[in-house]
Design an enzyme around this catalytic site. Structure first.
Site, PDB file in Angstrom:
ATOM      1  CE  LYS A  53      -4.582  24.108  35.798  1.00  9.67           C
ATOM      2  NZ  LYS A  53      -3.308  24.653  35.297  1.00  9.67           N
ATOM      3  CD  GLN A  97      -2.322  26.922  32.736  1.00 10.08           C
ATOM      4  OE1 GLN A  97      -2.716  26.746  33.889  1.00 10.08           O
ATOM      5  NE2 GLN A  97      -2.150  25.921  31.896  1.00 10.08           N
ATOM      6  CG  ASP A 120       1.940  24.507  38.832  1.00  9.76           C
ATOM      7  OD1 ASP A 120       1.160  23.593  38.523  1.00  9.76           O
ATOM      8  OD2 ASP A 120       2.003  25.593  38.227  1.00  9.76           O
TER       9      ASP A 120
HETATM   10  N1  GUN Z   1       0.429  24.329  31.558  1.00  8.82           N
HETATM   11  C1  GUN Z   1       0.107  23.058  31.223  1.00  8.82           C
HETATM   12  N2  GUN Z   1       0.080  22.275  32.319  1.00  8.82           N
HETATM   13  C2  GUN Z   1       0.399  23.055  33.374  1.00  8.82           C
HETATM   14  C3  GUN Z   1       0.520  22.830  34.774  1.00  8.82           C
HETATM   15  O1  GUN Z   1       0.362  21.728  35.293  1.00  8.82           O
HETATM   16  N3  GUN Z   1       0.852  23.923  35.517  1.00  8.82           N
HETATM   17  C4  GUN Z   1       1.072  25.134  34.971  1.00  8.82           C
HETATM   18  N4  GUN Z   1       1.405  26.125  35.786  1.00  8.82           N
HETATM   19  N5  GUN Z   1       0.960  25.389  33.691  1.00  8.82           N
HETATM   20  C5  GUN Z   1       0.621  24.351  32.892  1.00  8.82           C
END
Ligand code: GUN
Length: 289
Positions: A53, A97, A120
């Site tokens: 990311k 996350q 998100d």
């Molecule tokens: N953990 C796995 N996929 C995601 C996601 O799309 N967003 C977040 N915040 N955590 C994750």
């Protein structure tokens, strides 16, 4: 032979377009979009995601920051950080996350993020905005899936029969809401649904998001359908680790007109949509529209 939808190529293209727009907007705003990712603990898969990311955020010209906190961080400490980031005018997107350590309540933390910085799209305010058709920050995986469907079928999905397999808050439910907003006739099927294969065989668009390796095969698919596979399942086959989707690709691709592979389909789109949400949040918060 079906058309294999190349999520990597589409996402790369989108990042290039975003990079151009970021360069332009930065002139006007006097600052770049700021995306910050919070990672609590040492989960290996999460570390990989967070690194990716950050790399891709920088690639499109964002200011990318990370807050890596120890496993022992208390909920109060985490909430204090979220509050500080909510009030930081250089930060336009906040992502915490998941999963969080078990002593922290995920819902409490996600609900503390400013909905206008919730890249998100998990905050109840954004979920509500989506369900009543108001502008919102959209959940990344379903949003990326809609991009790929339109890439395959064109922008007008009106009247198409869409079946979403799975009813999760993160994928199934928002996927159905997005397809409904595109004027599709939407059915959600799940573990308790009767005649699930028969219902799927009616679909022009099938979105599989259940987390069951290769559950959907050719018998579930109408000739010429568009099949979107959201599943990412790690399995052992012939003594080797393998990544497979919820769709049996070899079988389903004999009937589908368009199908996403795993890996290389929906996966790369999720981060691209996170970047797009950050850009959208930046434009709204800096009044650049
Ligand atoms: N953990 C796995 N996929 C995601 C996601 O799309 N967003 C977040 N915040 N955590 C994750």
């Amino acid at each position: 032979m079906s058309n294999i939808i190349d999520g990597n190529a589409y996402a790369t293209n989108l990042r290039q377009t975003m990079a151009g727009e970021v360069a332009e907007l930065q002139q006007k705003a006097g600052k770049a979009p700021g995306l910050t990712v919070i990672l609590v603990g040492e989960d290996p898969a999460s570390q990989v995601y967070v690194r990716k990311k950050g790399e891709q955020a920088k690639e499109v010209g964002f200011i990318s920051t990370e807050h890596r906190l120890p496993e022992t961080t208390s909920q109060e400490e985490l909430l204090a950080l979220v509050d500080q980031l909510n009030n930081d005018s250089e930060i336009h997107g906040i992502l915490c996350q998941l999963p969080l350590p078990s002593h922290i309540d995920e819902k409490t933390v996600l609900n503390a993020i400013d909905p206008d910085k919730d890249v998100d799209g998990f905050h109840p305010v954004n979920v509500g905005r989506l369900s009543i058709g108001e502008e919102s920050l959209l959940p990344c995986t379903p949003h990326g899936s809609v991009h790929l469907i339109k890439h395959a079928l064109g922008d007008n999905l009106s009247g198409k029969n869409a079946v979403v397999i799975g009813r999760s808050n993160i994928v199934g439910k928002p996927m159905a809401a997005l397809l409904l907003a595109e004027s599709c006739t939407v059915t959600i099927v799940h573990s308790r649904t009767q005649n699930i294969e028969e219902i799927c065989r009616q679909a022009d668009i099938v979105v599989a998001a259940v987390g069951r390796p290769e559950m959907v095969n050719a018998d579930w698919i109408k000739e010429g359908a568009c099949v979107i596979d959201v599943g990412i399942n790690r399995i052992q086959r012939d003594g080797k680790n393998k990544l497979v989707g919820d769709v049996d690709f070899a079988s389903a691709s004999e009937k589908a007109a368009h199908i996403t592979p795993v890996p290389g389909g929906v996966g790369p789109m999720t981060i691209a949509m996170l970047l797009l949400n950050t850009l959208t949040a930046f434009k709204r918060l800096e009044n650049l529209n």
